[in-house]
Design an enzyme around this catalytic site. Structure first.
Site, PDB file in Angstrom:
ATOM      1  N   ASP A 151       0.691  -1.256  -0.050  1.00 14.31           N
ATOM      2  CA  ASP A 151       0.220  -0.129  -0.026  1.00 14.31           C
ATOM      3  C   ASP A 151       0.778   1.348   0.011  1.00 14.31           C
ATOM      4  OD1 ASP A 151      -1.966  -1.834   0.492  1.00 14.31           O
ATOM      5  OD2 ASP A 151      -2.068  -1.732   2.736  1.00 14.31           O
ATOM      6  N   GLU A 197     -11.340  -0.307  -3.274  1.00 14.90           N
ATOM      7  CA  GLU A 197     -10.297   0.408  -2.161  1.00 14.90           C
ATOM      8  C   GLU A 197      -9.321   1.107  -2.712  1.00 14.90           C
ATOM      9  OE1 GLU A 197      -9.324  -3.161   0.049  1.00 14.90           O
ATOM     10  OE2 GLU A 197      -8.070  -3.901  -1.341  1.00 14.90           O
TER      11      GLU A 197
HETATM   12  O1  FUB Z   1      -3.117  -3.718   3.503  1.00  9.71           O
HETATM   13  C1  FUB Z   1      -4.417  -3.852   3.954  1.00  9.71           C
HETATM   14  C2  FUB Z   1      -5.516  -3.485   2.980  1.00  9.71           C
HETATM   15  O2  FUB Z   1      -5.194  -4.371   1.856  1.00  9.71           O
HETATM   16  C3  FUB Z   1      -5.630  -2.244   2.406  1.00  9.71           C
HETATM   17  O3  FUB Z   1      -6.060  -1.361   3.316  1.00  9.71           O
HETATM   18  C4  FUB Z   1      -6.196  -2.422   1.154  1.00  9.71           C
HETATM   19  O4  FUB Z   1      -5.979  -1.452   0.325  1.00  9.71           O
HETATM   20  C5  FUB Z   1      -5.315  -3.591   0.706  1.00  9.71           C
HETATM   21  O5  FUB Z   1      -4.409  -3.261   0.033  1.00  9.71           O
END
Ligand code: FUB
Length: 364
Positions: free
Chosen positions: A55, A267
Site C-alpha cells: 500500500d 479500495e
Molecule cells: O493492507 C491492507 C489492505 O489491503 C489495504 O487497506 C487495502 O487497500 C489492501 O491493499
C-alpha cells in the site's frame, strides 16, 4: 598479538560495538538495491527486502521522495474476505534521493501501541505536508472493531509521528489518501468495501447488519458503492466539511454499476493532478485492476478513464502516483517477495506515461 596490535584490535571492536548500538537505537539504515541494472531494478525489484511492505503512498517532501507503506507481518490467521490476515501493527517510512538509488528505512514512525483508540490492523496509510508540518493518516479498527481514520503529526516527513488521542471525528472505513491542492485546500479520500466495511455506512451511521446481506458484501444491482471525500481543516486534524460521495461515471455520464466489477471502486483511493485535471485512481478489488477516472474538481465527479495496471501476483493491488524530477511514477505492491502469500507483500515502482489526450498508458 603484541601490544600495538592488541590496542588496534581493541579500538576496532569498540567501533563496531558502538556502531551497532547507534544503529539499534535509531533503527534507520539504507538499503542498496542489489541489481546493477537500473531498468530491471526499477520495474521488477522490490524497493526493500528486509521487511514486507504494501500500500505505498509516495510523496515528494523537501526534494526527496518519501514512501509511506503498510508494514506487513507474518500471522497464522487464514486468508478471509474480512481481511483478518492483514494484522499489521506499525508503520515504517522510507526515503530516497532518486528512483532506483539507495532507499533509507527511517524505522518505526508510529506503532499501534502508541494510539489510544486503536485495537488492531494498522492498514494503508498516507501522509501530507502543510505549513511545515507533516501528517500521517492511517486506518485501523477502533476498540469496537470499526475501521476509523486517525492522524498523527511530526515536524519531519520521516516521523516519528505523535498521534491524536482519538480518530478523526466523522471518519470511517479504510485507505485514507490526502491531497493538498495548489490553492492550499486539503482533502482526504477514503473507503473500501468488503473487509473495509464501507457497505455498513450507506445511511451515514455504522450498521453492523449491513456488512453482509444475502451472502453479498456489496449490492448486486444498481449503482456501485462510492468512495468518500471530506475537506480537511486548516490544521489538518479534522474534517471541515461533511463527508461526500466521490462519483465515478461511465462514458455516458451514469454512475458505474455495482455489477461492473472490472471498473467499480473497491479500495485504495488516490488523487493526483496532471495538466490541471484531477485523476482519481483506485483498485477494483476482486478483479484486481488499478484504474483511474478524470475530473475537473477534486470533489469530482470523475469519468472512468481506463486501467493503469493489470492484476499482479497476490489478491490485493494498491498504489500511488507521484511526479518526481519531471517523471511520473506508479508505486504499487505484489507478493513476489513472499512467493505469493497474500498478506506478505513488497512495494515496487514503475515509470508511467500519459498519451497526448492525458490518458494514462497501461503499465506493461
Ligand atoms: O493492507 C491492507 C489492505 O489491503 C489495504 O487497506 C487495502 O487497500 C489492501 O491493499
Amino acid at each position: 598479538m603484541d601490544k600495538p596490535q592488541f590496542i588496534s584490535f581493541f579500538y576496532l571492536i569498540r567501533a563496531v560495538l558502538l556502531r551497532s548500538v547507534t544503529y539499534a537505537r535509531s533503527y534507520s539504515y539504507t538499503c542498496y538495491p542489489k541489481s546493477p541494472d537500473f531498468t530491471f531494478r526499477m520495474s521488477d525489484q522490490p524497493l526493500v527486502t528486509h521487511i514486507f511492505t504494501a500500500d505505498p503512498s509516495a510523496h515528494v517532501f523537501n526534494g526527496k521522495l518519501y514512501v509511506y507503506p503498510s508494514h506487513d507481518v507474518a500471522t497464522d490467521i487464514q486468508d478471509n474476505d474480512n481481511g483478518d490476515q492483514y494484522a499489521m501493527e506499525d508503520y515504517h517510512v522510507f526515503s530516497m534521493e532518486s528512483i532506483g538509488g539507495p532507499v533509507t528505512d527511517h524505522g518505526v514512525a508510529l506503532s499501534s501501541s502508541d494510539v489510544p483508540w486503536v485495537s488492531k490492523q494498522m492498514w494503508a496509510p498516507d501522509a501530507a505536508e502543510k505549513n511545515g508540518k507533516f501528517y500521517l493518516y492511517f486506518p485501523a479498527r477502533d476498540k469496537d472493531g470499526i475501521f476509523r481514520v486517525g492522524v498523527a503529526v511530526s515536524d519531519k516527513p520521516e516521523g516519528p509521528f505523535k498521534p491524536e488521542e482519538n480518530y478523526i471525528k466523522g471518519s470511517y472505513s479504510i485507505d485514507p489518501a490526502s491531497f493538498v491542492d495548489d490553492d492550499g485546500e486539503a482533502y482526504l479520500y477514503f473507503g473500501g468495501i468488503w473487509g473495509g466495511q464501507l457497505q455498513c455506512w450507506s445511511s451515514g451511521e455504522f450498521k453492523a447488519d449491513e456488512y453482509e446481506v444475502d451472502g453479498e458484501k456489496e449490492p448486486k444491482t444498481g449503482p456501485a458503492l462510492l468512495p468518500r471525500v471530506a475537506r480537511l481543516s486548516e490544521d489538518m486534524l479534522s474534517f471541515k466539511s461533511e463527508v461526500l460521495p466521490v462519483e465515478i461515471l461511465d462514458e455516458s455520464g451514469q454512475l458505474l454499476a455495482a455489477s461492473d466489477h472490472d471498473r467499480r471502486f473497491f479500495e485504495a483511493a488516490w488523487l493526483h493532478k496532471y495538466n490541471g485535471l484531477y485523476y482519481f485512481s483506485y483498485s477494483t478489488g476482486d478483479t484486481h485492476f488499478l484504474c483511474y477516472a478524470i475530473g475537473t474538481s477534486p470533489l469530482g465527479p470523475f469519468t472512468y478513464g481506463g486501467k493503469i495496471l493489470d492484476p499482479v501476483l497476490g489478491w490485493t493491488t494498491h498504489h500511488s502516483i507521484v511526479e518526481f524530477n519531471g517523471k511520473w511514477y506508479l508505486f504499487h505492491h505484489d507478493t513476489t517477495l513472499s512467493g505469493g502469500k497474500n498478506h506478505l507483500r513488497c512495494v515496487k515502482v514503475k515509470e508511467i506515461f500519459y498519451d497526448e489526450n492525458g490518458k494514462i498508458k497501461l503499465v506493461s
